[in-house]
Write a protein that holds these residues in place. Structure first.
Motif, PDB file in Angstrom:
ATOM      1  N   GLY B 169    -129.261  54.565 -22.414  1.00  0.00           N
ATOM      2  CA  GLY B 169    -128.989  54.965 -23.146  1.00  0.00           C
ATOM      3  C   GLY B 169    -129.102  56.490 -24.302  1.00  0.00           C
ATOM      4  O   GLY B 169    -129.040  57.134 -25.088  1.00  0.00           O
ATOM      5  N   ASN B 195    -124.779  48.108 -26.153  1.00  0.00           N
ATOM      6  CA  ASN B 195    -125.168  49.363 -27.012  1.00  0.00           C
ATOM      7  C   ASN B 195    -123.866  50.151 -26.302  1.00  0.00           C
ATOM      8  O   ASN B 195    -123.721  50.736 -25.592  1.00  0.00           O
ATOM      9  N   GLU B 288    -130.334  51.715 -32.553  1.00  0.00           N
ATOM     10  CA  GLU B 288    -130.535  50.777 -32.478  1.00  0.00           C
ATOM     11  C   GLU B 288    -130.409  50.474 -33.269  1.00  0.00           C
ATOM     12  O   GLU B 288    -129.668  49.082 -34.132  1.00  0.00           O
ATOM     13  N   ASN B 322    -129.696  47.215 -25.127  1.00  0.00           N
ATOM     14  CA  ASN B 322    -129.615  48.084 -24.013  1.00  0.00           C
ATOM     15  C   ASN B 322    -128.492  48.417 -23.820  1.00  0.00           C
ATOM     16  O   ASN B 322    -127.393  48.112 -24.217  1.00  0.00           O
ATOM     17  N   ASN B 323    -128.019  49.359 -23.508  1.00  0.00           N
ATOM     18  CA  ASN B 323    -127.485  50.338 -23.274  1.00  0.00           C
ATOM     19  C   ASN B 323    -125.741  50.311 -22.850  1.00  0.00           C
ATOM     20  O   ASN B 323    -125.990  49.209 -21.724  1.00  0.00           O
ATOM     21  N   THR B 326    -127.169  50.821 -18.198  1.00  0.00           N
ATOM     22  CA  THR B 326    -128.276  49.754 -18.024  1.00  0.00           C
ATOM     23  C   THR B 326    -127.885  48.523 -17.806  1.00  0.00           C
ATOM     24  O   THR B 326    -128.256  48.113 -16.642  1.00  0.00           O
TER      25      THR B 326
HETATM   26  C1  LIG Z   1    -128.497  58.927 -33.291  1.00  0.00           C
HETATM   27  C2  LIG Z   1    -128.606  58.497 -32.416  1.00  0.00           C
HETATM   28  C3  LIG Z   1    -127.648  57.984 -31.399  1.00  0.00           C
HETATM   29  C4  LIG Z   1    -127.909  56.970 -30.575  1.00  0.00           C
HETATM   30  N1  LIG Z   1    -126.887  56.517 -29.557  1.00  0.00           N
HETATM   31  C5  LIG Z   1    -126.681  55.562 -28.774  1.00  0.00           C
HETATM   32  C6  LIG Z   1    -125.558  55.346 -27.841  1.00  0.00           C
HETATM   33  O1  LIG Z   1    -124.134  56.080 -28.232  1.00  0.00           O
HETATM   34  N2  LIG Z   1    -125.469  54.536 -27.170  1.00  0.00           N
HETATM   35  C7  LIG Z   1    -126.738  53.844 -26.762  1.00  0.00           C
HETATM   36  O2  LIG Z   1    -126.454  52.780 -25.734  1.00  0.00           O
HETATM   37  N3  LIG Z   1    -127.488  54.642 -27.364  1.00  0.00           N
HETATM   38  C8  LIG Z   1    -127.794  55.640 -28.270  1.00  0.00           C
HETATM   39  N4  LIG Z   1    -128.702  55.538 -29.107  1.00  0.00           N
HETATM   40  C9  LIG Z   1    -129.950  55.213 -28.076  1.00  0.00           C
HETATM   41  C10 LIG Z   1    -130.696  53.577 -29.200  1.00  0.00           C
HETATM   42  O3  LIG Z   1    -131.622  53.701 -30.325  1.00  0.00           O
HETATM   43  C11 LIG Z   1    -131.035  52.953 -28.291  1.00  0.00           C
HETATM   44  O4  LIG Z   1    -132.530  53.811 -27.624  1.00  0.00           O
HETATM   45  C12 LIG Z   1    -130.541  52.623 -26.628  1.00  0.00           C
HETATM   46  O5  LIG Z   1    -129.435  51.250 -27.286  1.00  0.00           O
HETATM   47  C13 LIG Z   1    -131.903  51.101 -26.470  1.00  0.00           C
HETATM   48  O6  LIG Z   1    -130.914  51.388 -24.888  1.00  0.00           O
HETATM   49  P1  LIG Z   1    -130.856  51.338 -22.756  1.00  0.00           P
HETATM   50  O7  LIG Z   1    -133.356  50.960 -23.623  1.00  0.00           O
HETATM   51  O8  LIG Z   1    -131.188  50.301 -21.608  1.00  0.00           O
HETATM   52  O9  LIG Z   1    -131.021  52.781 -23.380  1.00  0.00           O
HETATM   53  C14 LIG Z   1    -129.121  56.546 -29.841  1.00  0.00           C
HETATM   54  C15 LIG Z   1    -129.995  56.555 -30.547  1.00  0.00           C
HETATM   55  C16 LIG Z   1    -129.821  57.824 -31.738  1.00  0.00           C
HETATM   56  C17 LIG Z   1    -131.231  58.303 -32.010  1.00  0.00           C
END
Ligand SMILES: Cc1cc2nc3c(=O)[nH]c(=O)nc-3n(C[C@H](O)[C@H](O)[C@H](O)COP(=O)(O)O)c2cc1C
Lengths: 162, 598
Positions: B169, B195, B288, B322-323, B326
């Motif tokens: 993500g 996510n 998140e 998680n995204n 992921t």
């Molecule tokens: C402003 C902002 C926007 C974000 N947009 C997304 C998003 O669209 N999709 C996503 O998966 N994570 C996004 N993130 C990251 C999430 O906060 C989070 O770290 C993530 O979903 C964790 O999943 P992962 O560890 O599988 O990446 C964003 C973070 C920030 C600060």
């Protein structure tokens, strides 16, 4: 039935598809937005009461999320994609063209209620950039001149609203 | 029934925008009207994205492995007549591979595919996007069954840890480690979240996975549920992603009916359920903590971390978020093992990453590549180089949180760490190729405008800092730039980065700072010479037609929306600067590059 009573009845019906829990507020408002193309004040009051949430919270949601609008939108909603790919392929020129033809800015509706103009951040059709979506119809690889022709078709009533 | 053919019609968003649903309908109709032998009647499948969106609608026919591009409804009868009833290949509809200088029959032989490695996208395009049977046929839900029947929760987390999987993500946090936190957290109610908010304007990989292979996401989530002791999952999906929502909801219902979700999955006693929540269209909701508040039914404003969601997330309970991408990796890792996965990629970034390769590039589409691949390979080998033979200027990664990487860094092996070292980041996977007709000042302004609209306004550094940077950049683009503006941008940028509450603000200055670092001369040209070298900023651009180059073909005259160009056929044309609105339509149209920027 007065218009206002009608909205209250209808929006209660929409809300009642969900249990009266706070977590369904977003979903209920989305359904109402879809139904009316905006969030009528009466509907927000109805939802607030149904979920026992203060009206100000409902209003807060309505203004926080982009999906919601507090005023009615036009018959045709022109969404000019301003995702990154479209942007560098000249979506600004498309926007300028629509502004020039219709005299409205993004977020506005023409006086005759025919068109609303919006920008969206990426609709995932980057292969066709720059793209505009009018109601549900995609138009890709646009130039100001080709967009003008498309709008003229809508203005001339040659396209039916979906 | 070996002769049975299958037609895969790409019905991802890109191809649908090109009319692929009409082709699907036309195929069904044409087949039913033909009274064919049962043996000959092909399976017609609507699938997710095949990758090369630029050439859509794409139609693939198995087992002969024929891929047709730019298919129109008018081509349907011929395809059925020649490629289904007979075994012929229709040359006209094949992809011409410039790099091979030949027409290529099957997409697997396209140069576009050569350096790709599909894990997360392994099923996209190859299975019907609304069929659980197709997914199961390809080995789907075996990962879930394996963990439920043969592994302890600790063993599952161990495999994910050893695989080296990091969050797709954007942040790149080690997934297994995150799961450990939630597994250790006290509490009998825990949650798993997907996510799917995908807010980066220029990224559509999560959408394609949710549309094209929804079950892999559900399977990944259920595996995590077992590992951390959660029985409920939520998928937060952007409301604009109608097809993703629809396919995901159907997937949940189908998984229920097969006993792969719900109570007592695979007779193991483990229960897991999932529910779709539609997002409200706010970029910050991808963060998140904001996302969690949004699911709870509030405005999506972030809250400080710690507490991290793994300890206190949704409704205060331990939550793993998680995204989408992921999640799509998880079932494969369980099936093939940690070592298999860890052998792919670079030292600290394992596996693959999906990128949305877009912008001024010949092959636009979704690509999945092993981590550590060089940018040059993605852009020139897979992407086929910069479009219209223009000059490559930079590639942007990381969306509004990232930055631009200039030509001198094209041999950078890309992974989480190398991109951060260059002042950009992986982000969710947008990769936008930029040529010399993109203004780097305006491009930075574009992201800041986006961010100023999306900043939730809760913390002052982000809200006010972005706004004042945007004002300075707008001034520069419109010709009001002053000496000292660049330094001021750098100063405010550093402040916003250091003091913002959430990741949105912490990374918001990146597009500006990285563009200043790499393209300072363009900023200076705007400020000092009042000139936009790329010809984008309208107040600072003057276009003219070079009479020595113009061949008088008249294309520009037709493209001009305001009638500012005139000239006799075959004679050099003239552009009336008074009338010109600097939309550059003529410049884009001109085949001999006669329209120039003063
Ligand atoms: C402003 C902002 C926007 C974000 N947009 C997304 C998003 O669209 N999709 C996503 O998966 N994570 C996004 N993130 C990251 C999430 O906060 C989070 O770290 C993530 O979903 C964790 O999943 P992962 O560890 O599988 O990446 C964003 C973070 C920030 C600060």
């Amino acid at each position: 039935m007065s218009e206002s009573l009608k909205i209250r009845t209808e929006s209660l019906e929409i809300a009642q598809k969900y249990q009266p829990k706070r977590r369904y507020l977003l979903a209920i408002l989305q359904d109402i937005q879809k139904h009316y193309n905006y969030l009528p004040a009466e509907a927000m009051e109805t939802v607030a009461r149904y979920l026992s949430v203060p009206l100000v919270k409902v209003y807060g949601m309505a203004t926080f999320y982009k999906a919601f609008s507090l005023t009615p939108k036009g018959k045709y909603i022109i969404k000019v994609c301003d995702g990154t790919a479209c942007h560098i392929k000249g979506s600004v020129n498309l926007l300028d063209e629509v502004k020039m033809i219709l005299g409205i800015e993004p977020g506005q509706t023409t006086d005759d209620g025919l068109f609303s103009l919006e920008t969206v951040a990426c609709i995932g059709a980057c292969g066709l950039a720059p793209v505009a979506v009018i109601n549900d119809e995609y138009h890709g690889n646009l130039t100001p001149a080709s967009l003008r022709q498309i709008l003229e078709q809508y203005q001339g009533g040659m396209k039916d609203a979906k | 029934m070996q002769n049975k053919k299958t037609i895969f019609i790409c019905c991802g968003t890109g191809c649908q925008a090109n009319g692929s649903m009409k082709i699907y309908q036309a195929m069904l109709k044409a087949i039913s009207g033909l009274n064919l032998d049962v043996e000959v009647i092909p399976d017609i499948k609507k699938t997710g994205c095949h990758g090369l969106c630029q050439k859509g609608p794409l139609v693939h026919i198995a087992p002969k492995e024929i891929t047709y591009i730019h298919v129109k409804t008018a081509d349907v009868p011929e395809i059925i007549e020649r490629s289904i009833i007979k075994d012929e290949v229709i040359d006209r509809l094949l992809y011409f591979d410039k790099q091979q200088n030949a027409k290529v029959q099957s997409k697997s032989d396209w140069t576009f595919e050569k350096k790709q490695y599909r894990i997360a996208l392994r099923h996209c395009g190859g299975i019907a996007n609304d069929s659980i049977d197709d997914y199961i046929d390809k080995g789907g839900y075996q990962g879930l069954e394996k963990v439920l029947k043969t592994m302890t929760p600790e063993e599952v987390i161990d495999v994910i840890k050893k695989s080296g999987l990091r969050g797709r993500g954007g942040g790149g946090f080690p997934t297994g480690l995150k799961w450990t936190f939630a597994a250790k957290a006290q509490g009998d109610v825990k949650y798993v979240i997907c996510n799917g908010d995908e807010g980066d304007p220029g990224a559509f990989m999560d959408r394609s996975i949710m549309e094209g292979d929804p079950h892999t996401v559900l399977e990944g989530m259920a595996i995590c549920g077992y590992a951390i002791g959660a029985n409920q999952g939520f998928l937060y999906i952007r409301d604009e992603y109608g097809l993703a929502v629809e396919n995901m909801r159907k997937a949940i219902a189908d998984a229920h009916s097969k006993g792969l979700l719900g109570k007592n999955i695979c007779d193991s006693g483990f229960a897991f359920d999932a529910e779709v929540v539609r997002g409200g269209g706010a970029f910050v909701c991808g963060e998140e903590t904001s996302l969690i508040h949004s699911i709870e039914g509030s405005t999506g404003e972030p809250t400080p971390k710690p507490p991290f969601p793994a300890n206190q997330g949704l409704w205060g309970k331990p939550t793993i978020i998680n995204n989408v991408e992921t999640w799509a990796n998880v079932p494969v890792i369980i099936n093939k093992g940690a070592d298999w996965f860890a052998a792919i990629g670079s030292e600290k970034s394992k596996g693959t990453k999906v990128f949305a390769l877009v912008g001024k590039i010949n092959n636009t589409g979704l690509v999945e590549v092993p981590m550590g691949i060089k940018l040059r390979e993605i852009i020139y080998d897979i992407g086929g180089g910069v479009g219209k033979n223009r000059k490559f200027k930079a590639v942007q990664t990381g969306g509004p949180s990232g930055g631009c990487i200039p030509e001198s860094k094209l041999d950078l092996p890309i992974d989480y760490d190398s991109l951060i070292a260059e002042g950009s980041m992986m982000g969710s996977g947008g990769m936008i190729v930029i040529d010399d007709r993109t203004c780097m000042v305006e491009f930075a302004r574009y992201y800041l405008k986006f961010l100023s609209e999306e900043s939730c306004g809760k913390c002052v550094p982000c809200r006010e800092g972005i706004k004042s940077m945007l004002k300075i950049l707008t001034d520069i683009c419109e010709g009001r730039g002053q000496a000292g503006d660049i330094e001021l941008l750098e100063e405010i940028g550093a402040m916003v980065k250091a003091n913002s509450l959430c990741g949105l603000g912490k990374t918001a200055p990146n597009p500006v700072l990285s563009n200043i670092a790499n393209f300072r001369d363009e900023f200076e040209a705007h400020i000092n010479d009042k000139r936009c070298p790329a010809g984008v900023c309208k107040n600072l651009t003057k276009l003219y037609i070079d009479s020595k180059v113009c061949i008088g073909c008249g294309l520009c005259v037709k493209s001009c929306p305001v009638g500012a160009i005139s000239g006799e056929k075959k004679q050099p044309h003239v552009l009336d600067e008074e009338k010109c609105i600097k939309c550059s339509s003529c410049r884009e149209r001109c085949a001999v590059d006669a329209v120039r920027v003063r």
